[in-house]
Scaffold this motif. Structure first.
Motif, short mmCIF file in Angstrom:
data_model
loop_
_atom_site.label_atom_id
_atom_site.label_comp_id
_atom_site.label_asym_id
_atom_site.label_seq_id
_atom_site.Cartn_x
_atom_site.Cartn_y
_atom_site.Cartn_z
N LEU A 1 -20.72 65.25 -36.88
CA LEU A 1 -19.31 66.17 -36.66
C LEU A 1 -18.53 65.44 -37.44
O LEU A 1 -16.87 66.01 -37.37
CB LEU A 1 -20.20 67.17 -35.61
CG LEU A 1 -20.90 67.70 -35.43
CD1 LEU A 1 -20.79 68.52 -33.98
CD2 LEU A 1 -20.69 68.79 -36.07
N ILE A 2 -17.89 64.15 -36.39
CA ILE A 2 -16.65 63.32 -36.42
C ILE A 2 -16.18 63.39 -37.76
O ILE A 2 -15.46 63.50 -38.17
CB ILE A 2 -17.24 62.40 -35.81
CG1 ILE A 2 -17.24 61.75 -34.17
CG2 ILE A 2 -15.47 60.91 -35.87
CD1 ILE A 2 -17.36 60.60 -33.84
N VAL A 3 -16.85 62.33 -39.19
CA VAL A 3 -16.64 62.79 -40.21
C VAL A 3 -16.44 64.45 -40.81
O VAL A 3 -15.63 64.70 -41.41
CB VAL A 3 -17.82 62.09 -41.16
CG1 VAL A 3 -17.56 62.22 -42.84
CG2 VAL A 3 -18.38 60.99 -40.56
N THR A 4 -17.26 65.38 -40.18
CA THR A 4 -16.70 66.56 -40.77
C THR A 4 -15.19 66.83 -40.17
O THR A 4 -14.08 67.04 -40.93
CB THR A 4 -17.56 67.57 -39.70
OG1 THR A 4 -19.29 67.39 -39.79
CG2 THR A 4 -17.76 69.11 -40.51
N VAL A 5 -14.83 66.88 -38.82
CA VAL A 5 -13.58 66.83 -38.42
C VAL A 5 -12.56 65.88 -39.47
O VAL A 5 -11.84 66.84 -39.98
CB VAL A 5 -13.30 67.07 -37.21
CG1 VAL A 5 -11.83 67.25 -36.48
CG2 VAL A 5 -14.44 67.45 -36.21
N LEU A 6 -12.87 65.44 -39.29
CA LEU A 6 -12.20 64.26 -40.29
C LEU A 6 -11.98 64.46 -42.15
O LEU A 6 -11.06 64.41 -42.84
CB LEU A 6 -12.49 62.49 -40.04
CG LEU A 6 -12.09 62.14 -38.92
CD1 LEU A 6 -12.63 60.84 -38.30
CD2 LEU A 6 -10.77 62.18 -37.78
N ASN A 7 -12.62 64.57 -42.50
CA ASN A 7 -12.86 65.02 -43.44
C ASN A 7 -13.36 66.11 -44.86
O ASN A 7 -12.59 66.35 -45.48
CB ASN A 7 -13.91 63.83 -44.47
CG ASN A 7 -13.42 62.59 -44.41
OD1 ASN A 7 -12.35 62.03 -44.58
ND2 ASN A 7 -14.68 61.76 -45.67
N MET A 8 -13.23 67.31 -43.58
CA MET A 8 -13.87 68.45 -44.08
C MET A 8 -12.86 69.11 -43.79
O MET A 8 -12.85 70.68 -43.93
CB MET A 8 -15.11 69.30 -43.98
CG MET A 8 -16.23 67.50 -44.04
SD MET A 8 -16.71 67.34 -45.73
CE MET A 8 -17.74 68.94 -45.81
N ARG A 9 -11.51 68.99 -43.88
CA ARG A 9 -10.67 70.18 -42.63
C ARG A 9 -10.25 70.34 -44.61
O ARG A 9 -9.76 70.23 -45.50
CB ARG A 9 -9.06 69.62 -41.77
CG ARG A 9 -9.71 69.19 -40.84
CD ARG A 9 -9.28 67.68 -40.28
NE ARG A 9 -8.70 66.89 -40.97
CZ ARG A 9 -8.11 66.57 -40.62
NH1 ARG A 9 -6.99 66.53 -40.89
NH2 ARG A 9 -8.43 64.73 -41.29
N ALA A 10 -9.67 72.03 -44.25
CA ALA A 10 -8.88 72.93 -45.50
C ALA A 10 -8.04 72.07 -45.23
O ALA A 10 -6.92 71.40 -44.59
CB ALA A 10 -9.20 74.24 -44.72
N PRO A 11 -7.04 72.58 -46.93
CA PRO A 11 -5.65 72.22 -46.79
C PRO A 11 -5.07 72.70 -45.91
O PRO A 11 -4.50 73.70 -45.39
CB PRO A 11 -5.45 72.50 -48.23
CG PRO A 11 -7.06 73.61 -48.86
CD PRO A 11 -7.66 73.34 -47.95
N GLY A 12 -3.80 71.83 -45.72
CA GLY A 12 -2.87 72.62 -44.43
C GLY A 12 -3.21 71.86 -43.51
O GLY A 12 -2.44 71.54 -42.31
N MET A 13 -5.03 71.18 -42.52
CA MET A 13 -5.21 71.63 -41.62
C MET A 13 -5.28 70.28 -41.19
O MET A 13 -6.20 69.16 -40.97
CB MET A 13 -6.31 72.10 -41.32
CG MET A 13 -7.67 72.06 -39.81
SD MET A 13 -6.78 73.09 -39.09
CE MET A 13 -7.60 74.49 -39.11
N THR A 14 -3.62 69.61 -40.89
CA THR A 14 -3.53 68.48 -40.10
C THR A 14 -4.50 68.15 -38.34
O THR A 14 -4.91 68.90 -38.17
CB THR A 14 -2.11 68.63 -39.55
OG1 THR A 14 -1.20 68.77 -38.76
CG2 THR A 14 -1.30 67.91 -41.24
N MET A 15 -4.30 67.49 -38.15
CA MET A 15 -5.18 66.42 -36.81
C MET A 15 -4.33 68.04 -35.84
O MET A 15 -5.11 68.09 -34.65
CB MET A 15 -5.27 65.42 -36.59
CG MET A 15 -5.77 64.93 -37.18
SD MET A 15 -7.65 64.81 -37.25
CE MET A 15 -8.70 64.19 -35.71
N MET A 16 -3.14 67.52 -35.82
CA MET A 16 -2.36 68.51 -34.49
C MET A 16 -1.91 70.08 -35.31
O MET A 16 -2.04 70.80 -34.24
CB MET A 16 -0.72 67.68 -34.62
CG MET A 16 -1.28 66.50 -34.03
SD MET A 16 -2.13 67.00 -32.55
CE MET A 16 -1.52 67.47 -30.99
N LYS A 17 -2.70 70.36 -36.01
CA LYS A 17 -3.31 72.38 -36.43
C LYS A 17 -4.44 72.17 -35.83
O LYS A 17 -5.07 73.72 -35.93
CB LYS A 17 -3.15 72.39 -37.88
CG LYS A 17 -1.27 72.28 -37.54
CD LYS A 17 -0.74 73.15 -39.36
CE LYS A 17 0.14 73.31 -39.65
NZ LYS A 17 1.22 71.71 -40.70
#
Lengths: 664, 204, 104
Positions: A198-214
């Protein structure tokens, strides 16, 4: 052997089902391609199916753990209880704690995390789908091993934190503790794998524009939890391995008579155990941080504060474990340090409570069942948090240690906090997961009965504890119940009645689920006027989650696609409905989406590890068998391409580019 | 490495496998796993440190350790890190032949180390240090045994990587697979660096 | 359709880390430190015994992690993952051992 065709709803494309030949996975074995029936569940790597299975197993264990609790309350309802023997009572409280923590709370959080985390970040699946399935099956095998002890000589009976000497052969002669150490190691392995995934998923699989603070707050909290798991699970693994070596191979790690330090176990257990507390509560915090803004129709107050206080709780959570050991004689310096650190942790928690309250402040509150549970959490968790602060003061803690006051405290934070959060999540996300609305009227009954039952059960335990009733006491007598009307007897009875009210509320939930499945109302696509990405797709989501991977521009992206701020009046005005947005996504669907392919190996590998573990108890031949299964399945796993060949997906004859074919 | 990349979850219709951070999934996972392993070995080392002086009637660590022998096997493991990094470097140059050569040498050095450990355990056992003799012996065997199992798993991973490179059956990126096995291998070496000093060189 | 399962070539691997010669030099340094460590067994270092051993152990650790494991050249996120675990391990276990009066 069928492929699923999912033509876009707008286009009337006629599709002829074509037979595909799946690629091989090991030898002549072909990879599983079923998309319906039980096989499609056993071998699936779809995060949504895995999430649902986590939920189902967690619910089963919730019921088992609940029945154990009811039996205990039955025993304590009146003086000289006859429902359970002392030995059975020990097994009940040990297995109740273990089951609720490891087999209900963690898997249920994993259920939500698995299902919604990829959806909330706009991904098609997790980073390691097969690992994801492996984590689930490890949990199931671990849970079975743990509970198998009931039928093989008696369950573990040393208390859920299994202090020495209770864990030793003198006080726990049955194999219960052995099954306990094995089951927890296997389930722990599953959690470790799941958390890395899940950590790798959150860090690496975000949609375009989905920054950490979004990132939605739920995803953030789950991320913090996974870091806690990655760094705390190895510590309990060490403790469990040492205990296993002591019980099975004659080591003396915790045997005082042989010169050992029993505090070693306590340290190892609580270095894991305290972060674990936050592992349990933070997912619930995440859920209500989604629910409260949605039903207050306001953005979450102070998003960065909620996120950073969550991370701070996680970090500080690693530095306070010894407050579970104040009564163990650590020496004044250690006690003072850990006492102050513990008080400090109330600060980020308080920040969150204020943020939630201010989110509701001035909002147009919509009292749905999900919202009621969320508000219930804020209230009950605050009570539990405050009694927690009283434990952080070491002199006061020495009075409270091992009394019912402690039991009252952690049930307020865990039941009032965690369970209420999870139920809030059920009611909020049910329409998303199953496309049907849970009945709100039954839901309201569920909430109020649970709220009343919870306070009836655990409220009196504060008083019982302060009056001196020790924790884990299997029987009390009239002679020692104290004087006056409000004595042990009265409060124990109230508490027991309350526990059955709680059971009734859970029953109502289950009835609600069954009723909804049978004749529930079809859910609209956006029933709650929600804010986050998981709602920009159909309910339930298609196998590939999103027809088109959304590009993210805002925190609360879905909300900002529905509303824009009116420059003149500074109010939000609707520009599109959720329905329209989803239909628009469907019309612009991407083509040729290849999903990760199903696999036999996660299930087989997990079974192999289970057999290997039982070999520790039942001899070398079984161990060898287990090791053989593990080796074979690892080999199959490595040799199997994680993405099947093109021919597995696309009908041989071609077909239109609009069709999306894949295997479940 | 048990799990090779699953790039599929991303839409591959556009032909690119971009991750949000630009980093490889597998490598991130491996580093997280190694971070986690720090706490595993930390716990075992702490247990040993706490119990190293508690020898009951058994031999004392200072009497039993064979420093010259262990120094040599430590050196062997240290040099296997060099050959491993040369394998990674060869893999990045896409030189399969050299990659396989260095992987083989690394596996051999690793196996030598494990062999040394088996010899050492046997010698200790003959001198009266059984697993259950004392708290010292239990914690010593548990710690070094755990490390030995890690090395053995590493050797198996090296050999498997070598054979699937030879048969051209690597799923995913070849250089990356070698690099990830390498990370694990170096970590095992790094743990031994600590064990060698704390367990063997510092007298109890 | 053919692009679907093609795995992109990761060309960014090429230029990070040292040359093979560089790695050999690093290994020589490590070997020398190891020799020094072993020499503490034969030569009396007096009060410098413990500090020197600790410094050499940490130096070897950092050299292997930074050069052989490429952390020095790689993304900071990897360093975070690893050192977070390491720092937590040091913090927790030091504190736990301290409560056993291990250091006094």
């Amino acid at each position: 052997m069928a492929i699923i065709e999912r033509p876009s709803t707008e286009l009337e494309v006629s599709i002829t089902p074509s037979v595909v030949v799946p690629s091989t996975t090991l030898g002549n074995l072909r990879r599983p391609v079923q998309s319906t029936g039980w096989k499609s569940w056993l071998f699936t790597v779809d995060h949504k199916k895995i999430g649902i299975m986590y939920g189902v197993f967690a619910m089963i264990f919730f019921i088992i753990g609940g029945v154990e609790a009811l039996l205990m309350r039955l025993q304590l309802a009146a003086p000289d209880g006859k429902a359970l023997s002392a030995d059975l009572y020990n097994q009940m409280f040990t297995m109740h704690g273990t089951t609720m923590v490891f087999l209900f709370a963690m898997p249920m959080a994993a259920a939500f995390a698995n299902y919604f985390l990829p959806l909330q970040i706009g991904a098609r699946d997790v980073a390691f789908p097969r690992m994801n399935a492996l984590g689930l099956w490890f949990l199931v095998v671990g849970g079975l091993v743990l509970n198998a002890a009931w039928f093989l000589g008696g369950a573990a009976d040393g208390g859920w934190f299994m202090y020495a000497p209770n864990s030793g052969p003198v006080f726990s002669p049955s194999n219960g503790v052995d099954f306990w150490t094995l089951g927890l190691q296997i389930a722990g392995l599953g959690s470790l794998i799941g958390s890395i995934n899940l950590i790798v998923t959150v860090l690496n699989m975000r949609a375009p524009g989905m920054t950490m603070m979004k990132l939605p707050v739920f995803t953030w909290m789950i991320l913090v939890v996974q870091f806690l798991l990655v760094f705390s699970l190895p510590v309990i693994t060490v403790a469990l391995v040492l205990l296993m070596f002591q019980r099975s191979f004659g080591a003396t790690f915790f045997d005082v008579a042989q010169g050992a330090d029993p505090l070693l176990w306590q340290h190892l257990f609580w270095i894991f155990g305290h972060p674990e507390v936050y592992v349990l509560i933070l997912p619930a915090f995440g859920i209500i941080s989604e629910v409260l803004p949605t039903f207050s129709r306001k953005p979450l107050f102070g998003y960065p504060f909620v996120v950073f206080s969550g991370a701070a709780i996680g970090f500080v959570g690693f530095g306070v474990w010894a407050h579970h050991m104040f009564a163990a004689g650590l020496g004044p310096v250690s006690v003072a340090v850990f006492s102050i650190a513990t008080m400090a942790i109330a600060i980020p928690t308080g920040v969150k409570i204020f943020n939630w309250t201010l989110t509701m402040w001035g909002g147009k509150i919509w009292f749905t069942t999900a919202m009621k549970f969320a508000i219930g959490l804020v209230v009950l968790f605050t009570i539990g948090g405050l009694s927690g602060v009283t434990h952080s003061v070491a002199p006061s803690d020495t009075q409270q240690t091992d009394t019912y006051y402690i039991v009252a405290h952690f049930h307020y934070v865990l039941f009032g906090g965690m369970v209420f959060g999870l139920f809030s999540g059920f009611y909020y996300w049910w329409p998303k997961m199953f496309g049907k609305m849970l009945n709100e009227r039954l839901g309201s009954w569920n909430f109020w009965l649970m709220f009343i039952g919870m306070n009836m059960t655990f409220g009196p335990m504060h008083i019982l504890g302060l009056q001196g009733q020790p924790r884990r006491m299997y029987v009390w007598t009239e002679a020692r119940a104290g004087e006056g009307f409000f004595n042990f007897g009265f409060w124990n009875l109230i508490s027991s009645i309350g526990s059955f009210v709680l059971a009734l509320s859970v029953l109502l939930f289950l009835i609600n689920v069954v009723q909804t499945a049978r004749k529930g109302k079809q859910a609209p696509l956006d029933p709650w006027d929600a804010r986050t990405l998981e709602w920009i797709t159909t309910s339930p989501p298609k196998e590939h989650n999103f027809d088109r991977i959304p590009t993210v521009h805002h925190l609360d992206e879905f909300f900002h696609r529905k509303y824009v701020e009116d420059e003149a009046t500074h109010t939000m005005k609707a520009i599109a409905t959720g329905e329209e947005i989803v239909r628009n996504e469907e019309a612009n669907a991407e083509s040729h989406i290849h999903l990760p392919s199903a696999s036999y190996w996660p299930l087989v590998l997990a079974i192999g590890v289970g057999v290997l573990g039982l070999g520790v108890l039942y001899g070398v031949p079984i161990m060898v068998l287990g090791a053989a299964i593990v080796l074979l399945s690892s080999f199959g796993w490595v040799m199997e391409p994680s993405v099947a060949e093109d021919s597995d997906y696309d009908p041989p004859a071609g077909g239109t580019s609009k069709e999306l074919a894949s295997h479940g | 490495m048990a799990d090779t990349a699953v790039h599929a979850a991303h839409d591959v219709g556009h032909g690119a496998h971009v991750t949000s951070t630009g980093l490889s999934n597998n490598k991130l996972a491996m580093w997280l796993f190694l971070g986690s392993e720090c706490l595993l070995f930390g716990g075992l080392i702490s247990t040993y440190m706490l119990y190293r002086g508690r020898v009951a009637n058994g031999p004392h660590p200072n009497q039993i350790y064979d420093i010259p022998f262990t120094s040599v096997s430590s050196f062997v493991l240290l040099m296997s890190s060099l050959t491993m990094v040369l394998a990674v470097s060869a893999a990045q140059r896409r030189n399969d032949q050299q990659t396989n050569l260095w992987l083989t040498v690394t596996a051999l050095l690793g196996a030598t180390f494990v062999g040394g450990q088996v010899y050492e355990f046997t010698a200790f056992y003959r001198e009266g240090l059984g697993f259950t003799t004392s708290l010292f012996s239990s914690s010593f065997y548990t710690l070094t045994g755990f490390h030995g199992v890690h090395v053995t798993v590493g050797v198996i991973m090296l050999l498997v990587t070598r054979s699937i490179i030879q048969k051209n059956r690597v799923t995913g990126d070849k250089a990356e697979s070698v690099e990830i096995v390498g990370l694990y291998w170096h970590f095992v070496d790094v743990v031994w660096i600590i064990i060698f000093t704390l367990v063997y060189l510092i007298p109890a | 359709m053919a692009t679907a399962t093609e795995h992109a070539e990761h060309t960014e691997h090429e230029q990070h880390g040292l040359t093979d010669g560089g790695y050999i030099k690093v290994a020589v340094v490590l070997a020398v430190i190891t020799a020094l460590e072993v020499s503490t067994y034969y030569v009396d270092f007096g009060p410098f015994f413990m500090p020197s051993l600790m410094i050499m152990m940490v130096a070897k650790f950092i050299i292997v992690v930074s050069y052989f494991m490429h952390l020095k050249f790689d993304n900071k996120l990897f360093s975070f993952m690893f050192y977070a675990g390491l720092v937590l391990a040091l913090g927790c276990y030091f504190a736990a051992l301290a409560t056993f009066q291990f250091f006094s």
